[in-house]
Every structure is written in structure tokens, then in C-alpha cells.
Design an enzyme around this catalytic site. Structure first.
Site, PDB file in Angstrom:
ATOM      1  N   PHE A 286       0.597  -1.137   0.011  1.00 10.08           N
ATOM      2  CA  PHE A 286      -0.041   0.080   0.040  1.00 10.08           C
ATOM      3  C   PHE A 286       1.000   1.240  -0.138  1.00 10.08           C
ATOM      4  O   PHE A 286       0.470   2.369  -0.170  1.00 10.08           O
ATOM      5  CB  PHE A 286      -1.048  -0.051   1.278  1.00 10.08           C
ATOM      6  CG  PHE A 286      -0.479   0.766   2.154  1.00 10.08           C
ATOM      7  CD1 PHE A 286       0.357  -0.146   3.347  1.00 10.08           C
ATOM      8  CD2 PHE A 286      -0.857   1.804   2.859  1.00 10.08           C
ATOM      9  CE1 PHE A 286       0.910   0.541   4.266  1.00 10.08           C
ATOM     10  CE2 PHE A 286      -0.261   2.448   3.924  1.00 10.08           C
ATOM     11  CZ  PHE A 286       0.565   1.707   4.686  1.00 10.08           C
ATOM     12  N   LYS A 287       2.200   0.992   0.212  1.00  6.90           N
ATOM     13  CA  LYS A 287       3.016   2.336   0.291  1.00  6.90           C
ATOM     14  C   LYS A 287       2.918   2.969  -1.223  1.00  6.90           C
ATOM     15  O   LYS A 287       3.252   4.237  -1.191  1.00  6.90           O
ATOM     16  CB  LYS A 287       4.382   1.904   0.661  1.00  6.90           C
ATOM     17  CG  LYS A 287       4.773   1.154   1.759  1.00  6.90           C
ATOM     18  CD  LYS A 287       4.633   2.086   2.887  1.00  6.90           C
ATOM     19  CE  LYS A 287       5.135   1.370   4.406  1.00  6.90           C
ATOM     20  NZ  LYS A 287       4.432   0.158   4.584  1.00  6.90           N
ATOM     21  N   ASP A 288       2.789   2.175  -2.262  1.00  7.02           N
ATOM     22  CA  ASP A 288       2.586   2.818  -3.376  1.00  7.02           C
ATOM     23  C   ASP A 288       1.524   4.014  -3.545  1.00  7.02           C
ATOM     24  O   ASP A 288       1.567   4.990  -4.409  1.00  7.02           O
ATOM     25  CB  ASP A 288       2.069   1.995  -4.576  1.00  7.02           C
ATOM     26  CG  ASP A 288       3.595   0.725  -4.810  1.00  7.02           C
ATOM     27  OD1 ASP A 288       4.683   1.231  -4.574  1.00  7.02           O
ATOM     28  OD2 ASP A 288       3.190  -0.090  -4.981  1.00  7.02           O
TER      29      ASP A 288
ATOM     30  N   MET B 200       3.202   7.070  -2.202  1.00  7.29           N
ATOM     31  CA  MET B 200       4.380   7.229  -2.848  1.00  7.29           C
ATOM     32  C   MET B 200       4.508   7.753  -4.374  1.00  7.29           C
ATOM     33  O   MET B 200       4.978   8.448  -4.766  1.00  7.29           O
ATOM     34  CB  MET B 200       5.389   6.131  -2.653  1.00  7.29           C
ATOM     35  CG  MET B 200       6.900   6.114  -2.377  1.00  7.29           C
ATOM     36  SD  MET B 200       7.214   7.076  -0.900  1.00  7.29           S
ATOM     37  CE  MET B 200       7.534   6.284   0.123  1.00  7.29           C
TER      38      MET B 200
END
Ligand code: PLP
Length: 466
Positions: A111-113, A116
């Protein structure tokens, strides 16, 4: 929109200012001066929008005059164009009232995408307007590094140097970083642990002349823009399940408290979110706080859900600021005492404000494996070792008649060893990563010494300035 520090001693900044600054100079974290609010009619007007448009509309009040709506929409469209799902964040039903929202269809499968991919483009936009360059430096134990590399590789206005502990990330995680080839990227494999990497990054930021000369910038989860990029999917979950008329609960696999803080922000904006359930592994400091008012630091123990293996959740300071009534002197005093004693003291009344909003749940590794196997046997759904803790939390704490959405934070193929232990096979990587194991890797091994790391950063910056 203006942003203030939770500790009250840093300059007030606009959105572009907090984007580039990351941490406030007083050691605090930037928060919006007030929460934008959406009326029921505003919420209805968001129904049925494609995800990028929803995201741009939700983020606009936080960006203020810094970026126009048209630019924000273009950035959101580009950020989510390559996601492996046309819905970007598909919602899957797992049982009566139990749902999971898959946040892992971005380039690095975590989920960091979600934030980011926006961040890389926001930096490019703001730096182009100012005609400036920055150097992004970060330490990673896995997911953040690859998401940052995918977001910043080949961007015109930034160099990026990522430190990872040599031999201590999973092979998938390492290859996701080291098989990206771009002139503005340097991967450093540090002879040490993740803590060593983080200490080296902190030391670099504390080296004031170096920091200024290299124009260092931080994109770790204390950067407000990371939280901002996570608010829209909570709005999407609410809308899909009946907002503004119907309330939902959410369950969030939690480490640094960034993801669940975005849920809190959505609630503060007026979205009908009831309870926010914090799901942790055996590194359960938040669970202990929310169930027993015990926020005391103990050593980090490695688990099957490594992205939640943390001691101190840095974003918790933003919630502390809220429950203590937005009193920066009190937040500063509480945090300073916490650093000194390893135990956070919060009054009974303020603690109750937190427990009125937040539930808590924890699973150890054996329970996690059993939960992956049980869910797969029952429904054919394969969840990663982080996501499954959220799903179990949702099942355990569901209120009949209120949908609960568990946030799925990574694709199961990112953690093939744990999945194999649970169900006996290794899940295949999605098509865009299918040849990951054949790709060429590029990284530089370095000792865990500040001078060696700074020399590498300088070389990268000089090469690209030339
Ligand atoms: C980063 C991460 C988490 C923890 O999220 P926080 O915002 O730090 O609470 C959970 N699961 C996965 C897979 C992650 O990468």
C-alpha cells in the site's frame, strides 16, 4: 491550508513547505491547522467518480493554493495509471458485513505505492516551479524503499539514495529495489541492521552542512503528504458501502500508525467511520496502549509481518496531539518524557478519548499462519501475513449490521515463505514482476560508517549535477 507542528516551535508552512520539509525543526510532525470538512451533499457528489478524480477532490482542500485542481488531477491520474486493477482499490466481500479493500495493486505490491506514487510527482511539480533539486535519502527494511524507488527513479528533480541492511531483507524486497536502473538512483547495501541504516540516515540529516549542501529531503512516513495520499481510499470505502447514510468500521494492519491515521483524518472530515481497529502482530505496543493504557517500549521481535515490526509508531504523535486537545506544549512534554523513560504517560481522560475511537487486536505468528490457512480453506482468498491480521480483527470485532473494511496492505506474493508455511504453495508474482528473479541487480556494498555513506551520496549528486 496552513500546517502547524505538533510541538508548536517550528514555522507554520503551506502544503509545498511541509512536502519538502518532512519533519518539523522542533522534532514535531506537521498537521493541518484545521480539518477540512465535507457536508453530506459534498460526500454524495463524490459518488461514482473514477479513483484518481475522487483522490484529487479529497486532497484539494489540504493542498490549498499550492497546486491547482487540474494539476492535482493530472498527478493523480498518472500516479494510478499503471495499477494492476481498473478500480485501483478494489473492495472484496469476505463474509456478511466483512470486506477487504486491496491497496496492493501498485508497482511494488504494497500500500506504500498509494501515497508514494503521488509523492514522486508532487515533488517534481513543486521543485520544477521553484527550479530546485533535492536528494531523497531513506532507510528501509523492505517495502518503503522499493515504493520510493519506483516513485522517484528517473524523476528530473531528485536524486534518490536508499540504504538497506545487506542480506536482511527478503529476496523479493531486495530485487524490487536493486533491479531498477536509473541514473538518479543509488542502492546501498549496508553491512549492518535496519536500525544501523536508520541511525546513519539520522546522522546524515544531523550533519547540517552536509544536509544543506546535498539538499537532503525525507520521504518516510512522518511526511504529511504520505498521510494525505492515504485519505482518499477511506472515502472510497465509505462511498462504496453507502456513505453518507451508512456508517462503516475499518480494521488496519498497523506499524508506524500512518495508514490508520489517514482513516482518522477521513473521519474528522465528516465521513461516517465508526470504529478504527488497530491490528498488530506480537510487537503490540499500540494494542497494549489501547487495551491497558500501557505504552511502554520493549525490544522489536522479528515476525512474519515484518512491515509491522516496530517499537515506536512515529505517527502516533499526531493522534496524541489531537487527544490532548491540540496543546503543543503538552505534546512536546509527553514525547520528551516518553523518549527519556520509554513509557508514555497519558491522562485517563485523554486515553478514554482514544479508546472511544480506536479498537485493538493482535495476532502472533502461529495465529497468523492459522488465519491465512483458515481464510484460504473457507473462501479461497489468499491474504498476506499483514493483511490477514486486519481481516481477523474485522471478524473478531464486527458489529452486526455495520460493514467493517479490513485494509489489505500487501500482495501475498510478496511474502512467499510465510504463505508456503500456511497453505503449502508459493503464490505467483503478478505479470509485471514475473521475471523479477532473472533481472540484473545493481547495488553498492558499504560499511556502516557515516563517512562512507556520505561519500556515496555526494558522488550520486555530483554525477547528476554535472
Ligand atoms: C508499512 C506497512 C504496514 C504498516 O503501515 P503503517 O502506516 O506504518 O501503520 C502494514 N503492512 C504493510 C504490508 C506495510 O508495508
Amino acid at each position: 491550508m496552513r500546517y502547524i507542528s505538533t510541538r508548536g516551535q517550528a514555522p507554520v508552512r503551506d502544503f509545498a513547505g511541509v512536502l519538502l520539509a518532512g519533519l518539523a525543526e522542533d522534532g514535531g510532525l506537521y498537521v493541518p491547522e484545521s480539518w477540512p470538512s465535507l457536508s453530506e451533499a459534498d460526500i454524495r457528489a463524490l459518488r461514482g467518480l473514477p479513483y484518481p478524480e475522487l483522490a484529487a477532490r479529497v486532497m484539494l482542500p489540504y493542498v490549498g493554493d499550492c497546486i491547482s485542481y487540474d494539476t492535482l488531477l493530472r498527478i493523480a491520474r498518472e500516479a494510478y495509471a499503471d495499477f494492476g486493477s481498473p478500480a485501483v482499490v478494489p473492495l472484496v466481500q469476505l463474509g456478511t458485513d466483512i470486506w477487504t479493500m486491496e491497496l496492493f495493486h501498485g508497482p511494488t505490491l504494497a500500500f506504500k505505492d498509494m501515497a508514494m506514487q503521488l509523492l514522486g510527482r508532487l515533488f517534481d511539480h513543486v521543485l520544477t516551479e521553484r527550479d530546485e533539486r533535492v536528494t531523497i535519502v531513506g532507510a528501509t527494511s523492505g517495502d518503503t524503499g522499493s515504493a520510493a524507488i519506483e516513485a522517484f527513479a528517473n524523476r528530473a528533480r531528485a536524486d534518490i539514495v536508499i540504504l538497506h541492511p545487506d542480506g536482511r531483507t527478503s529476496e523479493v524486497q531486495r530485487r524490487q529495489m536493486t533491479t531498477v536502473h536509473a541514473p538518479n538512483l543509488r542502492n546501498l547495501a549496508v553491512a549492518g541492521t535496519f536500525d544501523d541504516c536508520q541511525d546513519l540516515v539520522k546522522a546524515m540529516f544531523a550533519d547540517v552542512p552536509f544536509r544543506a549542501q546535498m539538499r537532503l529531503s525525507a520521504i518516510n512516513s512522518i511526511n504529511w503528504a504520505r498521510i494525505l495520499g492515504q485519505i482518499p481510499y477511506y472515502v472510497a470505502a465509505c462511498l462504496a458501502l453507502g456513505a453518507p447514510e451508512r456508517e462503516i468500521d475499518v480494521a488496519v494492519p498497523t506499524g508506524n500508525f500512518g495508514n490508520v491515521l489517514a482513516a482518522y483524518a477521513a473521519k474528522r472530515m465528516g465521513l461516517p467511520i465508526g470504529r478504527l481497529i488497530v491490528a498488530t502482530n506480537r510487537n503490540d505496543i499500540l494494542y497494549r496502549f489501547l487495551t491497558a493504557r500501557d505504552m511502554s517500549v520493549s525490544g522489536v521481535e522479528p515476525s512474519l509481518s515484518p512491515s509491522m515490526d516496530i517499537q515506536v509508531s512515529s505517527n502516533f504523535e499526531r493522534l496524541l496531539f489531537e487527544i490532548q486537545g491540540r496543546n503543543p506544549a503538552l505534546t512536546a512534554e509527553t514525547m520528551t518524557a516518553f523518549r527519556r523513560t520509554g513509557r508514555m504517560e497519558v491522562s485517563e481522560a485523554d486515553w478514554q478519548k482514544a479508546t472511544a475511537l480506536f479498537g485493538a487486536y493482535r495476532l502472533d505468528d502461529n495465529e497468523t499462519l492459522a488465519a491465512i490457512a483458515g481464510l484460504y480453506a473457507k473462501s479461497g482468498y489468499l491474504a498476506c501475513p499483514h493483511s490477514v491480521i486486519g481481516i481477523e480483527a474485522a471478524r473478531a470485532q464486527v458489529r452486526a449490521g455495520t460493514p467493517v473494511v479490513a485494509m489489505a496492505t500487501a500482495h501475498p506474493a510478496k511474502f512467499p515463505d510465510a504463505i508456503e508455511q500456511a497453505v503449502g504453495f508459493r503464490p505467483p508474482l503478478p505479470a509485471h514482476l514475473a521475471d523479477l528473479y532473472e533481472r540484473n541487480e545493481a547495488y553498492t556494498r558499504v560499511p556502516a560508517e557515516l563517512s562512507a555513506i556520505e561519500a556515496e551520496v555526494r558522488a550520486t549528486v555530483l554525477r547528476n549535477a554535472a
